[in-house]
Design a protein around this motif. Structure first.
Motif, PDB file in Angstrom:
ATOM      1  N   GLY A 114       0.204  -1.323   0.005  1.00  0.00           N
ATOM      2  CA  GLY A 114      -0.010   0.041  -0.187  1.00  0.00           C
ATOM      3  C   GLY A 114       0.667   0.771   0.111  1.00  0.00           C
ATOM      4  N   ILE A 115       0.452   2.530  -0.920  1.00  0.00           N
ATOM      5  CA  ILE A 115       1.096   3.369  -0.612  1.00  0.00           C
ATOM      6  C   ILE A 115      -0.413   5.039  -0.052  1.00  0.00           C
ATOM      7  N   ASP A 116       0.378   5.768   0.468  1.00  0.00           N
ATOM      8  CA  ASP A 116      -0.549   7.171   1.159  1.00  0.00           C
ATOM      9  C   ASP A 116       0.130   8.551   0.700  1.00  0.00           C
ATOM     10  N   GLY A 117      -0.662   8.936   0.547  1.00  0.00           N
ATOM     11  CA  GLY A 117       0.236  10.409   0.594  1.00  0.00           C
ATOM     12  C   GLY A 117      -1.240  10.928   1.398  1.00  0.00           C
ATOM     13  N   GLU A 118      -0.554  11.790   2.349  1.00  0.00           N
ATOM     14  CA  GLU A 118      -1.028  13.698   2.900  1.00  0.00           C
ATOM     15  C   GLU A 118      -1.184  14.669   2.719  1.00  0.00           C
ATOM     16  N   VAL A 119      -1.583  15.607   2.292  1.00  0.00           N
ATOM     17  CA  VAL A 119      -1.093  17.248   1.964  1.00  0.00           C
ATOM     18  C   VAL A 119      -1.594  17.808   2.768  1.00  0.00           C
ATOM     19  N   SER A 120      -0.748  18.715   3.880  1.00  0.00           N
ATOM     20  CA  SER A 120      -1.526  19.855   4.703  1.00  0.00           C
ATOM     21  C   SER A 120      -1.595  21.007   3.873  1.00  0.00           C
ATOM     22  N   LEU A 121      -2.353  21.543   2.920  1.00  0.00           N
ATOM     23  CA  LEU A 121      -2.123  22.856   2.368  1.00  0.00           C
ATOM     24  C   LEU A 121      -2.126  24.265   3.484  1.00  0.00           C
ATOM     25  N   ASN A 122      -1.930  23.819   4.390  1.00  0.00           N
ATOM     26  CA  ASN A 122      -1.934  25.081   4.870  1.00  0.00           C
ATOM     27  C   ASN A 122       0.098  25.188   5.952  1.00  0.00           C
ATOM     28  N   GLU A 123       0.143  23.705   5.859  1.00  0.00           N
ATOM     29  CA  GLU A 123       2.043  23.842   6.266  1.00  0.00           C
ATOM     30  C   GLU A 123       2.273  24.012   4.515  1.00  0.00           C
ATOM     31  N   LEU A 124       2.060  23.736   4.144  1.00  0.00           N
ATOM     32  CA  LEU A 124       2.944  23.671   2.159  1.00  0.00           C
ATOM     33  C   LEU A 124       3.156  24.774   2.255  1.00  0.00           C
ATOM     34  N   VAL A 125       1.918  25.756   2.023  1.00  0.00           N
ATOM     35  CA  VAL A 125       1.517  26.783   1.348  1.00  0.00           C
ATOM     36  C   VAL A 125       1.796  28.106   2.695  1.00  0.00           C
ATOM     37  N   LYS A 126       2.999  28.048   2.599  1.00  0.00           N
ATOM     38  CA  LYS A 126       3.597  29.123   3.827  1.00  0.00           C
ATOM     39  C   LYS A 126       2.481  30.440   4.285  1.00  0.00           C
ATOM     40  N   PRO A 127       1.978  31.333   3.525  1.00  0.00           N
ATOM     41  CA  PRO A 127       0.755  31.787   3.292  1.00  0.00           C
ATOM     42  C   PRO A 127      -0.278  31.905   3.825  1.00  0.00           C
ATOM     43  N   TRP A 128      -0.517  30.533   3.920  1.00  0.00           N
ATOM     44  CA  TRP A 128      -2.213  30.006   4.326  1.00  0.00           C
ATOM     45  C   TRP A 128      -1.477  29.035   5.809  1.00  0.00           C
ATOM     46  N   ALA A 129      -0.394  29.371   6.309  1.00  0.00           N
ATOM     47  CA  ALA A 129      -0.112  28.991   7.671  1.00  0.00           C
ATOM     48  C   ALA A 129      -1.353  29.742   8.428  1.00  0.00           C
ATOM     49  N   ASP A 130      -0.966  30.489   8.708  1.00  0.00           N
ATOM     50  CA  ASP A 130      -2.059  31.297  10.287  1.00  0.00           C
ATOM     51  C   ASP A 130      -3.773  31.364   9.550  1.00  0.00           C
ATOM     52  N   LYS A 131      -4.242  30.949   8.053  1.00  0.00           N
ATOM     53  CA  LYS A 131      -5.688  31.210   8.149  1.00  0.00           C
ATOM     54  C   LYS A 131      -6.549  30.402   8.250  1.00  0.00           C
ATOM     55  N   PRO A 132      -7.591  30.778   8.870  1.00  0.00           N
ATOM     56  CA  PRO A 132      -8.812  29.903  10.242  1.00  0.00           C
ATOM     57  C   PRO A 132      -9.171  28.755   9.073  1.00  0.00           C
ATOM     58  N   LEU A 133      -8.958  28.575   7.716  1.00  0.00           N
ATOM     59  CA  LEU A 133      -9.021  27.619   6.931  1.00  0.00           C
ATOM     60  C   LEU A 133      -8.132  26.449   6.954  1.00  0.00           C
ATOM     61  N   LYS A 134      -8.063  25.039   7.250  1.00  0.00           N
ATOM     62  CA  LYS A 134      -7.640  24.361   7.633  1.00  0.00           C
ATOM     63  C   LYS A 134      -7.249  22.846   6.846  1.00  0.00           C
ATOM     64  N   VAL A 135      -6.826  23.178   5.597  1.00  0.00           N
ATOM     65  CA  VAL A 135      -7.265  22.201   4.467  1.00  0.00           C
ATOM     66  C   VAL A 135      -6.235  20.984   4.520  1.00  0.00           C
ATOM     67  N   THR A 136      -6.962  19.560   4.386  1.00  0.00           N
ATOM     68  CA  THR A 136      -5.762  18.232   3.644  1.00  0.00           C
ATOM     69  C   THR A 136      -5.972  17.113   3.422  1.00  0.00           C
ATOM     70  N   LEU A 137      -5.677  16.458   2.099  1.00  0.00           N
ATOM     71  CA  LEU A 137      -6.386  16.146   1.887  1.00  0.00           C
ATOM     72  C   LEU A 137      -5.470  14.568   1.425  1.00  0.00           C
ATOM     73  N   GLY A 138      -6.174  13.773   0.977  1.00  0.00           N
ATOM     74  CA  GLY A 138      -5.400  12.435   0.910  1.00  0.00           C
ATOM     75  C   GLY A 138      -5.252  11.515  -0.576  1.00  0.00           C
ATOM     76  N   GLY A 139      -5.337  10.000  -0.195  1.00  0.00           N
ATOM     77  CA  GLY A 139      -4.891   9.150  -1.311  1.00  0.00           C
ATOM     78  C   GLY A 139      -4.170   8.564  -1.120  1.00  0.00           C
ATOM     79  N   SER A 140      -4.573   7.199  -1.019  1.00  0.00           N
ATOM     80  CA  SER A 140      -3.992   6.056  -0.967  1.00  0.00           C
ATOM     81  C   SER A 140      -4.164   5.079  -2.157  1.00  0.00           C
ATOM     82  N   PHE A 141      -3.451   3.455  -2.047  1.00  0.00           N
ATOM     83  CA  PHE A 141      -3.593   2.828  -2.798  1.00  0.00           C
ATOM     84  C   PHE A 141      -3.121   0.997  -1.741  1.00  0.00           C
ATOM     85  N   VAL A 142      -4.035   0.588  -2.022  1.00  0.00           N
ATOM     86  CA  VAL A 142      -3.473  -0.638  -1.276  1.00  0.00           C
ATOM     87  C   VAL A 142      -3.848  -2.166  -2.022  1.00  0.00           C
TER      88      VAL A 142
END
Lengths: 163, 559
Positions: free
Chosen positions: B180-208
Motif C-alpha cells: 500500500g501507498i498513501d499520501g497526505e498534504v496539509s495545504l496550510n503547512e505546504l503553502v506558507k502564506p496560508w499557515a495562519d489562515k483559519p481555513l485548514k485543509v488536508t487532502l489525502g489519497g491511498s492505494f492498497v
C-alpha cells in the motif's frame, strides 16, 4: 509456564526500577485542527506536564478530566502545569472528540492517537492512564485508573515537583 | 521467523546494555517503555447460566511489551503466552513465544520500520492494522513500512508485508501479501502564506493491493477464475474552519470474490462523511456512512475477525454501561449497509436555574442503519455480480435504531448523578448477537449512576440499570455498589437478574464481586462469581464471550 512467569517478573522488576526518569518516545499525533504534532517535542518551558490518556467512551477518563478541570486554574497558578489530554478514540468516535471537549469546556491541549501508536509506545494498557513529567520532560510518576480523590495525589505529586 | 525474533531480541539486549553505559557517562539516555498484562480465569460448571468449562478448567493469557529507544533507533518485542487462551479469545492461540518484533529508524523526515507494525491510512477504510489485546485482535503487518516527509506539509507512506493471522508459540501470518501507498498534504503547512489562515485543509489519497494466488471454481456450470491481485483506491478531504470541521473519504475496491460476499465479482464501495460544529459549552455532529461489499482481507477465504486489511467502524455510539454495551451492540455489516447518525452535547451554564452551581451536561445521540437499496437482476450478471445497487439511499431492511439521552450533574461537592435512557431497535437476523431470538428486538434501557464522595478520598457509587423488552431473553435488572478508597483500593459487588426470561429456569441472578488494588502504574484485580454471556466490542469490532462462573485475576503494569 512457571518459567514464563519468572521471566516476566524479572523483567518487570528490572524495568520498573529503570523506567522512571525516561522521557517521551517520538510519535506523530494530530491536534484538533488536523496538524501533526511530534510527541518528543511536547514541552512546557521547564514546568511540569501531565499527559492523560482518555477516550470519549471511557467513563472514568471523563470523570478524571472533568475533575481536573475544576482544579486546573488553581494547579496552573501553583505549579505552572500544562495538561495534554491524549485521546485514543479510533475512527468510530474520533470525530466526536472536539465537539465533546468544547461542550465541557476543557482547556487542555488535545491530541489524537487514533491508532494507539503513542499509547502503546508509552506502555498504556487501558485508559485512564496519567503520566507526570518534570520540567526536563522526564516521566517521574504515573497512575492507572481513576477513583474519586485521585486528584489529591496528583496535586501532592505536582507540589513535590514545584518545591 | 525464529531467527528474526532472536536477532531482534539480541539488538534489544545489546542496545539496552550499551545505553546504560552511555547513561552513566551523562550522554543521551536510552528509553525503555512497556507493559505487562496477565489474565487468569478458572471455570466452574454452572448449568443454569450455560457456563462452559474447558478441559484444563482454567486459562491464562499473558503478554509483555518492551520498547527500547536509543536516539533514532527503536526496537520492540512482545512476549505472548496462552496457557490456554481465555474463553472468548480465538482458541487457536496457543503456547508461549514472541508475538511481535520490530526495529525502527526514525530521523527528521524519514521513518523506517522492519518487522511488525501498526498503521492506518486516512480513516482506515482502505488500510488499518491494529492491536486490541482485550479482544485478541492483532492483524499486525510483518514486513516493511517507510514514512517519508520530503518537505513540510507532505507525508508519504509505503507498506509491504503480510498480516498476522494466528499465534502458535510464534507469529503465523496469513497467505496474502499486502502492499500500500498513501499520501497526505496539509495545504496550510505546504503553502506558507496560508499557515495562519483559519481555513485548514488536508487532502489525502491511498492505494492498497493484496496478492493471493488465484485458482478457478465452478458455479452453475460456469468456470470462474479468482483474481490474483485485488486493489482498493481512495481519496479523502479534511477541513477545519473556525468552529466547523468536516471529514470525508471515498474508497472503491475492484472485483474481490471472497467468503464474505459469496465469491461475487461486484466492485466494492465505501463512503464516510462527518461534519461537526462546536463552541464553548456546545457541540453537534452529523455523520453518514455507506458500505457496499467492502470486506477486504488478505485471505479471501477468511471470515469474522481474521486478517482484515481495512477498518469499517460502526456508526452507532460505543456504549459503556453493561446492559446497553454487551447485549445488543451493533457492528458494521461489511457486505452492505447505509447509515446516518447525529450527536449533540450541551452544558447548561453554571449559576443558571437548570445549571446549578456546577453546570449540567446533557447529550443526545441518534443513529439509524438499514440495508442497501439493491435488486436482483437474474441471469448471467447476477451469477457474476450478485446484485445491483439502485441508489445510495436506505434499503428496506432495518438493521438498527439507537437513540440515547444522557444527563450528568454534579449536585454539590459530595453528590453527583448520571442518568441515561436508551432506545434500541436491533435486528438480530442481521447481527446475530443471540441464539434465542431472530427478528427485531425493541428495548428500553435506563441507567442511574449515583456517586457519593463522603470524604476527600472515599466514595461510594451505585449503579442501577433496567432493560425492558418483550423479545429475546426479556427483561434484565442490574445493581452495582462500589466503594473506592483513593488512590489504592476498590471493592465492588454486582447483581444482574434476568427476571423477564420466558423460561423460569433461566431467571438467574448473576452475582459477581471484585477487589482492586492500584499502585502507581500497576494494578491487580481479583473477582469471583457468575458472568453473563455477552458481546464485547471495541471500535465496532465485537467478540462473544461465553458465560462463566469462577475466579478471575487480572494483573497489569506499565513502565
Amino acid at each position: 509456564m512457571k518459567k514464563n512467569i519468572l521471566f516476566i517478573v524479572a523483567i518487570l522488576i528490572g524495568a520498573i526500577s529503570y523506567g522512571q526518569g525516561t522521557s517521551l518516545p517520538a510519535v506523530t499525533l494530530k491536534d484538533l485542527d488536523g496538524k501533526d504534532v511530534n510527541t518528543a517535542t511536547l514541552s512546557n518551558d521547564g514546568k511540569p506536564m501531565l499527559i492523560c490518556f482518555w477516550a470519549t467512551w471511557c467513563s472514568p477518563c471523563k470523570k478524571e478530566l472533568n475533575t481536573y478541570a475544576d482544579y486546573y486554574e488553581e494547579w496552573q497558578k501553583e505549579t505552572g502545569v500544562k495538561i495534554y489530554a491524549v485521546t485514543i478514540d479510533d475512527q468510530r468516535t474520533v470525530n466526536s472528540v472536539k465537539p465533546y471537549v468544547n461542550s465541557v469546556s476543557w482547556e487542555y491541549e488535545i491530541l489524537s492517537d487514533v491508532n494507539k501508536t503513542f499509547s502503546q509506545a508509552m506502555g498504556v494498557n487501558s485508559p485512564p492512564h496519567t503520566f507526570l513529567l518534570n520540567g526536563k520532560g522526564e516521566i517521574v510518576w504515573q497512575h492507572v485508573g481513576y477513583t474519586p480523590g485521585d486528584e489529591e495525589e496528583v496535586h501532592e505529586q505536582l507540589m513535590k515537583l514545584a518545591h | 521467523m525464529k531467527r528474526i525474533s532472536i536477532v531482534v531480541l539480541a539488538v534489544f539486549i545489546v542496545t539496552s546494555g550499551w545505553s546504560q553505559e552511555q547513561q552513566s557517562s551523562g550522554d543521551t539516555k536510552g528509553q525503555l517503555h512497556g507493559n505487562v498484562q496477565a489474565l487468569f480465569q478458572n471455570y466452574n460448571p454452572d448449568e443454569a447460566i450455560g457456563a462452559q468449562v474447558p478441559d484444563a478448567k482454567a486459562a491464562m493469557n499473558t503478554f509483555g511489551n518492551f520498547t527500547y529507544t536509543y536516539g533514532q533507533f527503536t526496537a520492540g518485542v512482545r512476549f505472548e503466552s496462552y496457557q490456554n487462551a481465555i474463553l472468548g479469545f480465538p482458541n487457536r492461540f496457543k503456547g508461549s513465544g514472541i508475538g511481535s518484533r520490530y526495529v525502527r529508524y526514525n530521523a527528521d523526515n524519514l521513518d523506517i520500520t522492519v518487522g511488525n507494525f501498526y498503521e492506518q491510512f486516512g480513516n482506515g477504510l482502505s488500510f488499518r492494522t491494529y492491536w486490541e489485546p482485550n479482544l485478541g485482535i492483532d492483524n499486525a503487518m510483518d514486513g516493511i513500512r517507510v514514512i517519508y516527509k520530503p518537505f513540510k506539509g507532505l507525508a508519504l507512506k509505503a507498506v509491504y508485508g503480510q498480516l498476522r493471522y494466528d499465534f502458535d508459540s510464534r507469529i503465523i501470518n496469513s497467505a496474502g501479501i499486502v502492499r500500500g501507498i498513501d499520501g497526505e498534504v496539509s495545504l496550510n503547512e505546504l503553502v506558507k502564506p496560508w499557515a495562519d489562515k483559519p481555513l485548514k485543509v488536508t487532502l489525502g489519497g491511498s492505494f492498497v493491493s493484496k496478492y493471493q494466488s488465484g485458482e478457478t471454481f465452478e458455479r452453475d456450470s460456469t468456470v470462474f477464475t479468482l483474481p490474483n491481485n485485488v486493489g482498493a483506491t481512495g481519496g479523502r478531504l479534511g477541513v477545519v474552519y473556525k468552529n466547523f470541521q468536516f471529514t470525508g473519504e471515498y474508497v472503491t475496491k475492484i472485483n474481490d470474490p471472497n467468503a464474505d460476499n459469496g465469491y461475487i465479482y461486484k466492485k466494492g464501495e465505501s463512503i464516510f462523511l462527518n461534519g461537526a460544529f462546536s463552541k464553548k459549552g456546545f457541540g453537534v455532529t452529523a455523520s453518514a456512512k455507506y458500505v457496499d461489499n467492502m470486506a477486504f482481507r488478505s485471505d479471501r477465504d477468511a471470515l469474522l475477525f481474521d486478517v482484515p486489511i481495512n477498518f469499517l467502524p460502526a456508526i452507532t455510539r460505543q456504549h459503556t454501561y453493561n446492559l446497553a454495551a454487551t447485549l445488543y451492540p451493533y457492528a458494521t455489516v461489511l457486505n452492505g449497509e447505509v447509515g446516518v447518525s447525529g450527536e449533540l452535547f450541551y452544558t447548561i451554564k453554571k449559576e443558571s436555574k437548570l445549571g446549578g452551581k456546577y453546570g449540567t451536561y446533557i447529550s443526545l445521540n441518534v443513529a439509524a442503519v438499514n440495508s442497501l437499496d439493491t435488486s436482483h437482476v437474474g441471469g448471467r450478471s447476477e451469477l457474476i455480480d450478485g446484485y445491483v445497487v439502485d441508489s445510495h439511499g436506505f434499503g428496506d431492511t432495518k438493521f438498527v435504531r439507537d437513540v440515547n439521552f444522557e444527563l450528568r450533574k454534579k449536585i454539590n461537592k459530595a453528590w453527583s448523578i448520571n442518568f441515561i435512557h436508551y432506545y434500541f431497535e436491533f435486528n438480530t437476523k442481521v447481527t446475530p448477537v443471540t441464539q434465542d431470538f431472530k427478528g427485531i428486538v425493541y428495548a428500553n434501557i435506563d441507567v442511574l449512576d449515583i456517586q457519593y464522595k463522603f470524604k476527600p478520598k472515599h466514595s461510594i457509587r451505585a449503579e442501577l440499570q433496567s432493560l425492558i423488552t418483550e423479545q429475546d431473553k426479556g427483561n434484565w435488572a442490574t445493581a452495582l455498589v462500589e466503594y473506592t478508597f483513593s488512590p489504592h483500593w476498590s471493592f465492588a459487588i454486582m447483581d444482574q437478574y434476568n427476571y423477564g426470561n420466558s423460561d423460569p429456569e433461566k431467571r438467574v441472578h448473576y452475582l459477581y464481586g471484585n477487589i482492586g488494588y492500584t499502585k502507581g502504574a500497576s494494578r491487580i484485580m481479583v473477582g469471583y462469581g457468575k458472568r453473563r454471556a455477552g458481546i464485547f466490542c471495541i471500535g465496532g469490532v465485537c467478540r462473544a464471550v461465553p458465560a462463566s462462573n469462577g475466579i478471575e485475576i487480572n494483573l497489569t503494569s506499565s513502565f
